[in-house]
Design an enzyme around this catalytic site. Structure first.
Site, PDB file in Angstrom:
ATOM      1  N   GLN A  19       0.817  -1.223   0.000  1.00  6.00           N
ATOM      2  CA  GLN A  19       0.000   0.000   0.000  1.00  6.00           C
ATOM      3  C   GLN A  19       0.846   1.266   0.000  1.00  6.00           C
ATOM      4  OE1 GLN A  19      -1.513  -1.250   3.940  1.00  6.00           O
ATOM      5  NE2 GLN A  19      -1.464   0.927   4.420  1.00  6.00           N
ATOM      6  N   CYS A  25      -5.056   0.471   3.773  1.00  7.92           N
ATOM      7  CA  CYS A  25      -5.115  -0.955   4.132  1.00  7.92           C
ATOM      8  C   CYS A  25      -6.548  -1.473   3.985  1.00  7.92           C
ATOM      9  CB  CYS A  25      -4.636  -1.150   5.556  1.00  7.92           C
ATOM     10  SG  CYS A  25      -5.521  -0.152   6.756  1.00  7.92           S
ATOM     11  N   HIS A 161      -6.184  -1.604  11.589  1.00 10.36           N
ATOM     12  CA  HIS A 161      -5.621  -2.100  10.335  1.00 10.36           C
ATOM     13  C   HIS A 161      -6.597  -3.085   9.702  1.00 10.36           C
ATOM     14  CE1 HIS A 161      -2.695  -3.104   7.411  1.00 10.36           C
ATOM     15  NE2 HIS A 161      -2.029  -4.064   8.038  1.00 10.36           N
TER      16      HIS A 161
HETATM   17  C1  LIG Z   1      -4.913   6.281   8.768  1.00  9.38           C
HETATM   18  C2  LIG Z   1      -5.573   5.019   8.350  1.00  9.38           C
HETATM   19  C3  LIG Z   1      -4.720   3.848   8.655  1.00  9.38           C
HETATM   20  C4  LIG Z   1      -5.297   2.570   8.071  1.00  9.38           C
HETATM   21  C5  LIG Z   1      -4.214   1.526   7.922  1.00  9.38           C
HETATM   22  C6  LIG Z   1      -2.962   1.964   7.730  1.00  9.38           C
HETATM   23  S1  LIG Z   1      -1.608   0.940   7.778  1.00  9.38           S
HETATM   24  O1  LIG Z   1      -0.541   1.582   7.069  1.00  9.38           O
HETATM   25  O2  LIG Z   1      -1.905  -0.349   7.273  1.00  9.38           O
HETATM   26  C7  LIG Z   1      -1.082   0.757   9.429  1.00  9.38           C
HETATM   27  C8  LIG Z   1      -1.952   0.320  10.387  1.00  9.38           C
HETATM   28  C9  LIG Z   1      -1.531   0.165  11.707  1.00  9.38           C
HETATM   29  C10 LIG Z   1      -0.211   0.463  12.043  1.00  9.38           C
HETATM   30  C11 LIG Z   1       0.678   0.915  11.057  1.00  9.38           C
HETATM   31  C12 LIG Z   1       0.234   1.077   9.748  1.00  9.38           C
HETATM   32  N1  LIG Z   1      -6.341   2.076   8.939  1.00  9.38           N
HETATM   33  C13 LIG Z   1      -7.605   2.033   8.526  1.00  9.38           C
HETATM   34  O3  LIG Z   1      -8.001   2.397   7.444  1.00  9.38           O
HETATM   35  C14 LIG Z   1      -8.557   1.422   9.523  1.00  9.38           C
HETATM   36  C15 LIG Z   1      -8.850   0.002   9.053  1.00  9.38           C
HETATM   37  C16 LIG Z   1      -9.839  -0.752   9.842  1.00  9.38           C
HETATM   38  C17 LIG Z   1     -10.090  -0.434  11.181  1.00  9.38           C
HETATM   39  C18 LIG Z   1     -11.024  -1.196  11.890  1.00  9.38           C
HETATM   40  C19 LIG Z   1     -11.673  -2.268  11.282  1.00  9.38           C
HETATM   41  C20 LIG Z   1     -11.404  -2.573   9.956  1.00  9.38           C
HETATM   42  C21 LIG Z   1     -10.487  -1.807   9.244  1.00  9.38           C
HETATM   43  N2  LIG Z   1      -9.747   2.233   9.601  1.00  9.38           N
HETATM   44  C22 LIG Z   1      -9.636   3.512  10.086  1.00  9.38           C
HETATM   45  O4  LIG Z   1      -8.562   4.050  10.338  1.00  9.38           O
HETATM   46  N3  LIG Z   1     -10.792   4.206  10.257  1.00  9.38           N
HETATM   47  C23 LIG Z   1     -12.125   3.593  10.139  1.00  9.38           C
HETATM   48  C24 LIG Z   1     -13.016   4.445   9.258  1.00  9.38           C
HETATM   49  C25 LIG Z   1     -13.066   5.897   9.758  1.00  9.38           C
HETATM   50  N4  LIG Z   1     -13.926   6.755   8.920  1.00  9.38           N
HETATM   51  C26 LIG Z   1     -14.219   7.999   9.678  1.00  9.38           C
HETATM   52  C27 LIG Z   1     -15.153   8.898   8.927  1.00  9.38           C
HETATM   53  O5  LIG Z   1     -16.354   8.180   8.636  1.00  9.38           O
HETATM   54  C28 LIG Z   1     -16.113   7.032   7.812  1.00  9.38           C
HETATM   55  C29 LIG Z   1     -15.200   6.056   8.543  1.00  9.38           C
HETATM   56  C30 LIG Z   1     -11.627   6.436   9.731  1.00  9.38           C
HETATM   57  C31 LIG Z   1     -10.768   5.622  10.649  1.00  9.38           C
END
Ligand SMILES: CCC[C@@H](/C=C/S(=O)(=O)c1ccccc1)NC(=O)[C@H](Cc1ccccc1)NC(=O)N1CCC(N2CCOCC2)CC1
Length: 218
Positions: A19, A25, A161
Protein backbone atom coordinates in the site's frame (compact mmCIF):
# COMPACT_ATOMS: atom_id res chain seq x y z
CA UNK A 1 -13.81 -28.33 8.28
CA UNK A 2 -10.26 -29.78 7.94
CA UNK A 3 -7.58 -29.20 10.58
CA UNK A 4 -5.82 -26.83 8.17
CA UNK A 5 -6.74 -25.04 4.96
CA UNK A 6 -5.07 -22.44 2.74
CA UNK A 7 -6.82 -20.62 -0.12
CA UNK A 8 -3.41 -19.90 -1.66
CA UNK A 9 -3.41 -23.60 -2.64
CA UNK A 10 -6.70 -23.12 -4.48
CA UNK A 11 -5.86 -20.20 -6.77
CA UNK A 12 -8.00 -17.72 -4.83
CA UNK A 13 -5.26 -15.33 -3.66
CA UNK A 14 -3.25 -12.80 -5.72
CA UNK A 15 0.42 -11.99 -4.94
CA UNK A 16 1.12 -9.81 -1.89
CA UNK A 17 0.69 -6.07 -2.60
CA UNK A 18 2.18 -2.95 -1.04
CA UNK A 19 0.00 0.00 0.00
CA UNK A 20 3.01 2.31 0.27
CA UNK A 21 2.76 5.57 2.24
CA UNK A 22 -1.04 5.69 2.18
CA UNK A 23 -3.47 4.48 4.86
CA UNK A 24 -5.43 2.41 2.33
CA UNK A 25 -5.12 -0.95 4.13
CA UNK A 26 -8.96 -1.04 4.28
CA UNK A 27 -9.12 -0.93 0.46
CA UNK A 28 -6.64 -3.82 0.11
CA UNK A 29 -8.58 -5.88 2.65
CA UNK A 30 -11.72 -5.25 0.57
CA UNK A 31 -10.34 -5.86 -2.94
CA UNK A 32 -8.52 -9.02 -1.85
CA UNK A 33 -11.65 -10.42 -0.24
CA UNK A 34 -13.52 -9.83 -3.51
CA UNK A 35 -10.63 -11.32 -5.54
CA UNK A 36 -11.20 -14.48 -3.49
CA UNK A 37 -14.99 -14.45 -3.92
CA UNK A 38 -14.71 -13.95 -7.68
CA UNK A 39 -12.03 -16.67 -8.02
CA UNK A 40 -14.13 -19.17 -6.04
CA UNK A 41 -17.54 -18.37 -7.52
CA UNK A 42 -16.52 -17.41 -11.09
CA UNK A 43 -13.25 -19.34 -11.35
CA UNK A 44 -11.39 -16.15 -12.37
CA UNK A 45 -8.55 -14.71 -10.26
CA UNK A 46 -8.00 -11.06 -11.22
CA UNK A 47 -6.19 -8.34 -9.26
CA UNK A 48 -8.69 -5.60 -8.41
CA UNK A 49 -8.35 -1.82 -8.07
CA UNK A 50 -7.71 -0.33 -4.60
CA UNK A 51 -7.29 3.08 -6.23
CA UNK A 52 -10.92 3.07 -7.33
CA UNK A 53 -11.90 2.78 -3.65
CA UNK A 54 -9.36 5.40 -2.50
CA UNK A 55 -10.66 7.88 -5.11
CA UNK A 56 -14.37 7.02 -5.45
CA UNK A 57 -15.59 5.52 -2.13
CA UNK A 58 -17.27 8.55 -0.54
CA UNK A 59 -18.09 6.78 2.73
CA UNK A 60 -14.40 6.35 3.52
CA UNK A 61 -11.33 8.54 3.72
CA UNK A 62 -8.91 7.23 1.08
CA UNK A 63 -5.33 7.37 2.43
CA UNK A 64 -6.71 8.55 5.76
CA UNK A 65 -8.58 5.35 6.52
CA UNK A 66 -11.75 3.39 5.86
CA UNK A 67 -13.81 0.29 6.57
CA UNK A 68 -14.46 -2.73 4.32
CA UNK A 69 -18.17 -2.67 5.26
CA UNK A 70 -18.41 0.85 3.81
CA UNK A 71 -16.40 -0.15 0.73
CA UNK A 72 -18.71 -3.10 -0.08
CA UNK A 73 -21.68 -0.70 0.00
CA UNK A 74 -19.88 1.79 -2.26
CA UNK A 75 -18.88 -0.93 -4.75
CA UNK A 76 -22.56 -1.88 -5.04
CA UNK A 77 -23.51 1.83 -5.49
CA UNK A 78 -20.77 2.44 -8.11
CA UNK A 79 -21.66 -0.75 -10.02
CA UNK A 80 -18.51 -2.82 -9.50
CA UNK A 81 -14.72 -2.82 -9.26
CA UNK A 82 -12.27 -2.20 -12.08
CA UNK A 83 -9.13 -4.35 -12.47
CA UNK A 84 -5.79 -3.20 -11.05
CA UNK A 85 -4.65 -3.04 -14.70
CA UNK A 86 -7.40 -0.63 -15.76
CA UNK A 87 -7.29 1.53 -12.60
CA UNK A 88 -3.74 1.17 -11.19
CA UNK A 89 -2.64 2.03 -7.65
CA UNK A 90 -0.94 5.40 -7.00
CA UNK A 91 -0.82 5.43 -3.16
CA UNK A 92 -2.40 8.89 -2.96
CA UNK A 93 -5.86 10.46 -2.90
CA UNK A 94 -6.87 11.42 -6.43
CA UNK A 95 -9.96 12.45 -8.43
CA UNK A 96 -12.36 9.57 -9.10
CA UNK A 97 -11.71 8.11 -12.57
CA UNK A 98 -14.26 5.30 -12.34
CA UNK A 99 -15.67 4.08 -15.69
CA UNK A 100 -18.61 1.70 -15.35
CA UNK A 101 -17.77 0.19 -18.75
CA UNK A 102 -14.38 -0.95 -17.38
CA UNK A 103 -15.86 -2.90 -14.45
CA UNK A 104 -14.16 -6.31 -14.04
CA UNK A 105 -16.27 -7.70 -11.16
CA UNK A 106 -19.40 -6.89 -9.16
CA UNK A 107 -20.75 -8.03 -5.78
CA UNK A 108 -24.35 -8.71 -4.72
CA UNK A 109 -24.13 -7.99 -0.97
CA UNK A 110 -21.90 -8.42 2.07
CA UNK A 111 -22.06 -10.29 5.39
CA UNK A 112 -20.83 -9.88 8.95
CA UNK A 113 -19.35 -13.22 10.05
CA UNK A 114 -19.53 -14.75 13.55
CA UNK A 115 -16.75 -13.69 15.97
CA UNK A 116 -16.42 -17.28 17.17
CA UNK A 117 -13.09 -18.38 15.69
CA UNK A 118 -14.24 -21.96 15.09
CA UNK A 119 -17.20 -20.56 13.11
CA UNK A 120 -14.78 -18.25 11.26
CA UNK A 121 -12.65 -21.24 10.20
CA UNK A 122 -15.75 -23.14 9.05
CA UNK A 123 -16.97 -20.08 7.11
CA UNK A 124 -13.57 -19.59 5.49
CA UNK A 125 -13.36 -23.24 4.41
CA UNK A 126 -16.89 -23.12 2.94
CA UNK A 127 -16.86 -19.63 1.37
CA UNK A 128 -13.40 -18.07 1.00
CA UNK A 129 -10.93 -15.57 2.55
CA UNK A 130 -12.27 -13.26 5.26
CA UNK A 131 -11.66 -9.50 5.59
CA UNK A 132 -10.86 -8.50 9.20
CA UNK A 133 -9.90 -5.51 11.29
CA UNK A 134 -6.97 -6.01 13.68
CA UNK A 135 -4.83 -4.07 16.12
CA UNK A 136 -1.59 -3.93 14.13
CA UNK A 137 0.65 -3.16 17.13
CA UNK A 138 2.37 -6.58 17.07
CA UNK A 139 2.64 -6.58 13.28
CA UNK A 140 5.06 -3.68 13.34
CA UNK A 141 7.65 -5.85 15.13
CA UNK A 142 6.75 -9.18 13.55
CA UNK A 143 9.71 -11.27 12.33
CA UNK A 144 8.04 -14.67 11.87
CA UNK A 145 6.56 -17.54 13.89
CA UNK A 146 3.09 -17.54 15.47
CA UNK A 147 2.43 -14.08 16.95
CA UNK A 148 0.59 -14.20 20.30
CA UNK A 149 1.06 -10.84 22.07
CA UNK A 150 -0.39 -10.12 25.53
CA UNK A 151 -3.70 -8.28 25.27
CA UNK A 152 -2.35 -5.30 27.27
CA UNK A 153 0.09 -4.81 24.36
CA UNK A 154 -2.51 -5.43 21.64
CA UNK A 155 -5.93 -4.26 22.77
CA UNK A 156 -8.74 -6.12 20.98
CA UNK A 157 -10.76 -2.89 21.21
CA UNK A 158 -8.34 -0.74 19.22
CA UNK A 159 -8.57 -2.04 15.65
CA UNK A 160 -6.47 0.09 13.31
CA UNK A 161 -5.62 -2.10 10.34
CA UNK A 162 -7.54 -3.97 7.64
CA UNK A 163 -6.15 -7.30 6.41
CA UNK A 164 -7.32 -10.67 4.99
CA UNK A 165 -7.39 -14.17 6.53
CA UNK A 166 -6.60 -16.66 3.74
CA UNK A 167 -6.24 -19.85 5.78
CA UNK A 168 -5.48 -21.54 9.07
CA UNK A 169 -3.31 -24.34 10.51
CA UNK A 170 -1.60 -25.59 13.67
CA UNK A 171 2.12 -25.38 14.43
CA UNK A 172 3.29 -28.49 16.33
CA UNK A 173 5.48 -27.34 19.21
CA UNK A 174 7.78 -29.07 21.72
CA UNK A 175 5.37 -28.54 24.59
CA UNK A 176 2.13 -27.39 23.01
CA UNK A 177 0.54 -26.90 19.60
CA UNK A 178 -0.22 -23.39 18.31
CA UNK A 179 -3.31 -22.99 16.17
CA UNK A 180 -2.82 -20.01 13.86
CA UNK A 181 -4.47 -17.88 11.18
CA UNK A 182 -2.65 -17.13 7.91
CA UNK A 183 -3.11 -13.39 7.36
CA UNK A 184 -2.31 -11.61 4.08
CA UNK A 185 -0.88 -8.13 4.75
CA UNK A 186 -0.43 -5.23 2.29
CA UNK A 187 3.05 -4.09 3.31
CA UNK A 188 4.94 -5.87 0.52
CA UNK A 189 6.40 -9.36 0.27
CA UNK A 190 9.59 -8.52 2.20
CA UNK A 191 7.54 -7.92 5.37
CA UNK A 192 6.75 -10.85 7.69
CA UNK A 193 6.72 -14.36 6.16
CA UNK A 194 6.76 -13.47 2.42
CA UNK A 195 4.23 -10.75 3.20
CA UNK A 196 2.10 -12.90 5.52
CA UNK A 197 1.41 -12.82 9.28
CA UNK A 198 0.86 -15.98 11.33
CA UNK A 199 -1.20 -15.12 14.41
CA UNK A 200 -2.61 -17.25 17.22
CA UNK A 201 -6.09 -18.68 16.50
CA UNK A 202 -8.59 -19.16 19.34
CA UNK A 203 -8.47 -16.31 21.87
CA UNK A 204 -9.38 -13.17 19.92
CA UNK A 205 -5.83 -11.86 20.03
CA UNK A 206 -5.49 -8.22 18.84
CA UNK A 207 -9.22 -8.14 18.12
CA UNK A 208 -8.87 -10.17 14.92
CA UNK A 209 -12.32 -11.73 15.50
CA UNK A 210 -14.17 -8.46 16.14
CA UNK A 211 -15.01 -7.44 12.56
CA UNK A 212 -14.88 -10.42 10.18
CA UNK A 213 -16.73 -9.57 6.94
CA UNK A 214 -17.01 -10.65 3.34
CA UNK A 215 -18.57 -9.60 0.08
CA UNK A 216 -21.05 -12.06 -1.44
CA UNK A 217 -20.88 -12.96 -5.13
CA UNK A 218 -23.91 -15.05 -6.16
C1 LIG B 1 -4.91 6.28 8.77
C2 LIG B 1 -5.57 5.02 8.35
C3 LIG B 1 -4.72 3.85 8.66
C4 LIG B 1 -5.30 2.57 8.07
C5 LIG B 1 -4.21 1.53 7.92
C6 LIG B 1 -2.96 1.96 7.73
S1 LIG B 1 -1.61 0.94 7.78
O1 LIG B 1 -0.54 1.58 7.07
O2 LIG B 1 -1.91 -0.35 7.27
C7 LIG B 1 -1.08 0.76 9.43
C8 LIG B 1 -1.95 0.32 10.39
C9 LIG B 1 -1.53 0.16 11.71
C10 LIG B 1 -0.21 0.46 12.04
C11 LIG B 1 0.68 0.91 11.06
C12 LIG B 1 0.23 1.08 9.75
N1 LIG B 1 -6.34 2.08 8.94
C13 LIG B 1 -7.60 2.03 8.53
O3 LIG B 1 -8.00 2.40 7.44
C14 LIG B 1 -8.56 1.42 9.52
C15 LIG B 1 -8.85 0.00 9.05
C16 LIG B 1 -9.84 -0.75 9.84
C17 LIG B 1 -10.09 -0.43 11.18
C18 LIG B 1 -11.02 -1.20 11.89
C19 LIG B 1 -11.67 -2.27 11.28
C20 LIG B 1 -11.40 -2.57 9.96
C21 LIG B 1 -10.49 -1.81 9.24
N2 LIG B 1 -9.75 2.23 9.60
C22 LIG B 1 -9.64 3.51 10.09
O4 LIG B 1 -8.56 4.05 10.34
N3 LIG B 1 -10.79 4.21 10.26
C23 LIG B 1 -12.13 3.59 10.14
C24 LIG B 1 -13.02 4.44 9.26
C25 LIG B 1 -13.07 5.90 9.76
N4 LIG B 1 -13.93 6.75 8.92
C26 LIG B 1 -14.22 8.00 9.68
C27 LIG B 1 -15.15 8.90 8.93
O5 LIG B 1 -16.35 8.18 8.64
C28 LIG B 1 -16.11 7.03 7.81
C29 LIG B 1 -15.20 6.06 8.54
C30 LIG B 1 -11.63 6.44 9.73
C31 LIG B 1 -10.77 5.62 10.65
Amino acid sequence: PPASFDWRDHNAVTPVKNQGMCGSCWAFSTTENIEGQWAIHRNKLVSLSEQELVDCDKLDDGCEGGLPVNAYEEIIRLGGLESEKKYPYDAEDEKCKFTVGDVAVYINSSVNISSNEADMAAWLYKNGPISIGINAFAMQFYMGGVSHPFSFLCSPDELDHGVLIVGYGTKKGWFSDSPYWIVKNSWGASWGVQGYYLVYRGDGVCGLNKMPTSAIVK
